[in-house]
Design an enzyme around this catalytic site. Sequence first.
Site, PDB file in Angstrom:
ATOM      1  N   GLY A 159       0.728  -1.184   0.342  1.00 42.97           N
ATOM      2  CA  GLY A 159       0.231   0.271   0.372  1.00 42.97           C
ATOM      3  C   GLY A 159       0.923   0.663   0.257  1.00 42.97           C
ATOM      4  O   GLY A 159       0.251   2.364  -0.124  1.00 42.97           O
ATOM      5  N   HIS A 160       2.060   1.494   0.123  1.00 48.39           N
ATOM      6  CA  HIS A 160       2.802   2.087   0.259  1.00 48.39           C
ATOM      7  C   HIS A 160       2.801   3.439  -0.582  1.00 48.39           C
ATOM      8  O   HIS A 160       3.247   4.488  -0.676  1.00 48.39           O
ATOM      9  CB  HIS A 160       4.265   1.788   0.194  1.00 48.39           C
ATOM     10  N   HIS A 161       2.018   3.521  -1.712  1.00 41.98           N
ATOM     11  CA  HIS A 161       1.735   4.827  -3.197  1.00 41.98           C
ATOM     12  C   HIS A 161       0.347   5.005  -2.658  1.00 41.98           C
ATOM     13  O   HIS A 161       0.291   5.985  -3.396  1.00 41.98           O
ATOM     14  CB  HIS A 161       2.317   3.888  -4.445  1.00 41.98           C
ATOM     15  N   ALA A 162      -0.465   4.328  -2.450  1.00 39.47           N
ATOM     16  CA  ALA A 162      -1.577   4.844  -2.146  1.00 39.47           C
ATOM     17  C   ALA A 162      -1.732   6.233  -1.659  1.00 39.47           C
ATOM     18  O   ALA A 162      -0.590   6.302  -0.169  1.00 39.47           O
ATOM     19  CB  ALA A 162      -2.409   3.621  -1.470  1.00 39.47           C
TER      20      ALA A 162
END
Length: 141
Positions: free
Chosen positions: A114-117
């Site tokens: 999820g780190h780019h959401a």
Amino acid sequence: MIVYDPRFLDHVASPFHVERPDRLRSIVERLEKEGLWRDVVRPSTAAVADLRRVHRDTYVELLQHLGEGSVDPETAVHPETFEIATRAVGAVLDATRAAVRDGRAAVALVRPPGHHAGPDYGGGFWYLNNVSGAGGDRACE
């Protein structure tokens, strides 16, 4: 401490997508083979309040109620996506809290990533930003 849930293997954006269960499955198998698969705990599920520290209400509600669809051409959403993604956020929060509270090494083995959401978008197979959520001021309560 390893925070992990076999449910993370249940999320499949599509069978041919680059981010698929085999990535995490191979990590678990290697840790087992090396005798490092110990002190494994199941994660809690992040509360909607935890998600709202990073994401706008409208985006959280979209993921929560979309069911079957997509947030962009490469980010498919299925009925179980929200539950599994909130468990991934919970795993990162649990690992962070244990590391800070107990001073012990902790790793969260999660998917979907999820780190780019962002605050109001997913995309590129990211749904909920589990890394930003762990850095909040309440992450170590």
